[in-house]
Design an enzyme around this catalytic site. Structure first.
Site, PDB file in Angstrom:
ATOM      1  N   GLU A 297      -6.548  -0.630  -9.935  1.00 11.02           N
ATOM      2  CA  GLU A 297      -5.656   0.362  -9.340  1.00 11.02           C
ATOM      3  C   GLU A 297      -6.445   1.567  -8.824  1.00 11.02           C
ATOM      4  O   GLU A 297      -6.260   2.002  -7.683  1.00 11.02           O
ATOM      5  CB  GLU A 297      -4.648   0.822 -10.393  1.00 11.02           C
ATOM      6  N   ASP A 301      -6.742   2.781  -4.934  1.00 11.21           N
ATOM      7  CA  ASP A 301      -6.254   4.089  -4.492  1.00 11.21           C
ATOM      8  C   ASP A 301      -7.367   4.907  -3.843  1.00 11.21           C
ATOM      9  O   ASP A 301      -7.186   5.472  -2.769  1.00 11.21           O
ATOM     10  CB  ASP A 301      -5.679   4.881  -5.682  1.00 11.21           C
ATOM     11  N   SER A 515       1.497  -0.169  -4.846  1.00  9.06           N
ATOM     12  CA  SER A 515       0.316   0.621  -5.165  1.00  9.06           C
ATOM     13  C   SER A 515      -0.609   0.771  -3.979  1.00  9.06           C
ATOM     14  O   SER A 515      -1.371   1.733  -3.907  1.00  9.06           O
ATOM     15  CB  SER A 515      -0.507  -0.106  -6.223  1.00  9.06           C
ATOM     16  N   ASP A 581      16.930   1.448   5.003  1.00 10.31           N
ATOM     17  CA  ASP A 581      17.425   0.420   4.091  1.00 10.31           C
ATOM     18  C   ASP A 581      16.728   0.569   2.752  1.00 10.31           C
ATOM     19  O   ASP A 581      15.675   1.212   2.644  1.00 10.31           O
ATOM     20  CB  ASP A 581      17.211  -0.985   4.679  1.00 10.31           C
TER      21      ASP A 581
END
Ligand SMILES: *[C@@H]1O[C@H](CO)[C@@H](O)[C@H](O)[C@H]1NC(C)=O
Ligand SMILES: *[C@@H]1O[C@H](CO)[C@@H](O)[C@H](O)[C@H]1NC(C)=O
Ligand SMILES: *[C@@H]1O[C@H](CO)[C@@H](O)[C@H](O)[C@H]1NC(C)=O
Ligand SMILES: *[C@@H]1O[C@H](CO)[C@@H](O)[C@H](O)[C@H]1NC(C)=O
Ligand SMILES: *[C@@H]1O[C@H](CO)[C@@H](O)[C@H](O)[C@H]1NC(C)=O
EC number: 3.4.14.10
Length: 601
Positions: A297, A301, A515, A581
């Site tokens: 992660e 990022d 993510s 939406d």
């Protein structure tokens, strides 16, 4: 005056036999049903110390909210006139009566000012004390709780406060917070072919059916790179140039560490100009960045957010994770409230980065409502100060993404065990920008894209036109009882969310999840901030009034995603449709058009 004094005497006289404690009549403040997956173990060790946080009422929060909306509304004359730290602090300061009431309550238990720390506005009080004293003060019973994953916490399922304090205290933690904020990372696999992203690709480029009318490399359909995203979102050729005034950041929690060597490999592969540059590491509450333990992660990022925005000065915030609670070690335990630690820090940071992305969240229902409101109010303060916050909307579609009713977890936590869709927090907070996911070129909604409606936060006014339009398209009775049509709709926008080529542990890998979408969207927001700051304008701050405002008056600033859906909870979920939406919001950004719009404000 005389009357109230007399009453005070009467009450005091009646309870006169308990001289030391004139009003210890407890009243329940909060009680929760334990979120799925937790089992109660032993009572908490007596000698254990914890850091108790007490939130006082922010009497003028509605006024702060009004300022926030005015300075974030492109049609308002105050647009862009963000508040200073002092102005924000003044607006959220608790009433003096509340400060005094809490001070004397703490003093009654031997906790004097030297043991207490306060946030600059005085709205949060933190005090370190033995768990036995917390039990006495809160009429609570702390236990060790163990999660199916092996995680352990010290918590109570209910706590009370002396009756007279109820109006002076919003919440006390750690008590009822059982959440496990987790990275929104749907897929991760090593790139089997080990193919370089720059490898010659003989397939013809793909025409992008968007307002920009551009093309992207055919390889982008299966492998997403920084170049792909700049092509797809119409930002080719734009280089940030605001001389360090504009900054960008992402947050890391739960021992997710950003690897520096992997970042260099990534830059060599995709952003050669950035080779040998790095980011600033900011550690909060002892957060580490252990180079022996790269995190998928954190690598995703930092590599994509900082790759898209290079050479914008970049920061990685690492906040201490949730180390296992070890009952034998009687040191203060990690309170596992990472957003509060981070918020504490960032709210007290002068000139924070103007764009900050976070890809960690948990099911809204596992977060006590009082905590969600407290953290959300913190995000509002950041917005008022001119910070744009993006959060990934979640990787479970409308629920936990599990189509099998036997194993899915779309049940309410309130003891009634009703089937219900599962929105995530913080994306359900109306003061952040929730980013859903797309896949492939041309883009369609990716099936795991988190979307739906908050059960805690009502629909904010900026959604008053777009969201009812979407709800009207649903056949009557669609998913009745499964979602709250009056809630804040999620997400606001979207970006690519699968097949991102990162470097991990020295090797290329493909990774996906919203993510990936949150830092991608944040990257283009940061480029917009750069353009505005370069032109002598303020940063964008809280984005949603602008996003919804633009989409009312103009099409093309976002690539509307109209195919795909987000199954979950044993249903096909919602459909991506024309306009907003509950799968992809308004769609993905067209940087070129957005830049012209924000430079005109
Ligand atoms: C991209 O990949 C998807 C899924 O394989 C495919 O349906 C689509 O046609 C591809 N797009 C192009 C332009 O080749
Ligand atoms: C990066 O630094 C290394 C070591 O100092 C040097 O050999 C290399 O030429 C540098 N690369 C670039 C692109 O600046
Ligand atoms: C970093 O991680 C390695 C491998 O897990 C571990 O052995 C080491 O103790 C860690 N270093 C720190 C400072 O935590
Ligand atoms: C809630 O209901 C589901 C479906 O009937 C069941 O699988 C689950 O065990 C129930 N959970 C509790 C806590 O009752
Ligand atoms: C999604 O679209 C399909 C095909 O048009 C339709 O059958 C279905 O009812 C729609 N679902 C919702 C929730 O609107």
């Amino acid at each position: 005056m005389r009357i109230s004094l007399a009453w005070g005497r009467v009450i005091f006289a009646l309870s006169g036999y308990a001289l030391a404690a004139p009003s210890t009549k407890f009243k329940l403040k909060e009680s929760i049903a334990v979120p799925r997956g937790w089992i109660r173990r032993d009572t908490a060790p007596r000698g254990l110390t914890i850091d108790l946080r007490i939130a006082l009422p922010q009497a003028n929060f509605p006024l702060l909210e009004q300022h926030l909306y005015e300075v974030s509304d492109p049609f308002h004359e105050r647009y862009g006139n963000h508040l200073t730290q002092e102005e924000v602090n003044e607006l959220i300061a608790p009433p003096a009566e509340s400060v005094d009431a809490v001070r004397s309550w703490l003093a009654d238990h031997g906790l004097t000012d030297s043991a207490i720390s306060r946030s600059p506005a005085g709205d949060w009080v933190k005090v370190r004390l033995p768990v036995s004293l917390a039990e006495e003060m809160l009429d609570a019973e702390y236990h060790v709780w163990e999660h199916a994953s092996g995680d352990t916490l010290i918590r109570t399922t209910a706590y009370s406060l002396p009756e007279h304090l109820h109006g002076h205290v919003e919440l006390v933690q750690p008590t009822t917070l059982f959440s496990r904020f987790r990275p929104q990372r749907a897929m991760f696999h090593f790139d089997q072919e080990g193919q370089s992203s720059t490898a010659a690709d003989n397939a013809p480029a793909i025409n992008v059916p968007s307002a920009s009318g551009g093309t992207v490399d055919a390889s982008c359909n299966t492998t997403v790179t920084v170049t792909c995203l700049k092509e797809l979102y119409n930002a080719v050729g734009f280089t940030p140039s605001s001389n360090g005034k504009n900054q960008v950041a992402c947050t890391g929690y739960l021992n997710e560490f950003a690897n520096l060597a992997d970042l260099q490999s990534f830059y060599e592969d995709q952003v050669p100009a950035a080779v040998n540059t790095s980011f600033k590491l900011v550690s909060i509450s002892g957060g580490q960045n252990n180079q022996s333990e790269p995190g998928g992660e954190a690598n995703l990022d930092t590599q994509f957010l900082f790759g898209i925005t290079f050479p914008t000065p970049a920061t990685f915030f690492t906040t201490a994770g949730s180390p296992p609670f070890i009952p034998d070690i009687l040191t203060p335990t990690d309170t596992n409230e990472p957003y509060l630690d981070w918020l504490d820090f960032i709210l007290n940071t002068p000139n924070p980065p103007q764009t900050i992305s976070t890809s960690y969240a948990d099911d809204e229902q596992t977060v006590p409502k009082s905590f969600a409101q407290g953290a959300c109010a913190g995000f509002a303060q950041l917005g008022a100060k001119g910070v744009s916050l993006t959060f990934s909307s979640g990787d479970g579609g409308v629920g936990d993404g599990d189509p099998d009713p036997a194993t899915q977890e779309c049940f309410t936590n309130d003891g009634l065990n009703k089937t219900q869709f599962v929105p995530l927090f913080p994306p359900s907070c109306p003061f952040v920008t929730a980013v859903g996911g797309t896949i492939h070129v041309p883009e369609r909604a990716v099936d795991f894209s988190g979307g739906g409606f908050s059960n805690y936060f009502p629909r904010p006014s900026y959604q008053d036109i777009a969201v009812p339009r979407f709800l009207k398209k649903l056949a009557p009775g669609t998913y009745a009882g499964l979602f709250n049509p009056a809630g804040r709709g999620i997400p606001d926008v979207a970006a690519q969310a699968d097949n991102f080529r990162i470097f991990f542990d020295g090797r290329p890998a493909l990774i996906g999840g919203t993510s990936a979408a949150a830092p991608t969207f944040a990257g283009f927001v940061s480029l917009l901030n750069d353009a505005r700051i370069q032109a002598g304008k303020s940063p964008l701050g809280f984005l949603n009034p602008l996003i919804y405002g633009i989409n009312l008056i103009q099409t093309g600033a976002f690539n509307d995603i109209t195919t795909g859906n987000n199954p979950g909870c044993g249903t096909p979920g919602f459909n991506a449709t024309i306009g907003w939406d509950a799968v992809t919001g308004f769609g993905t950004p067209n940087f070129g058009i957005l830049k012209e719009i924000v430079l005109g404000l």
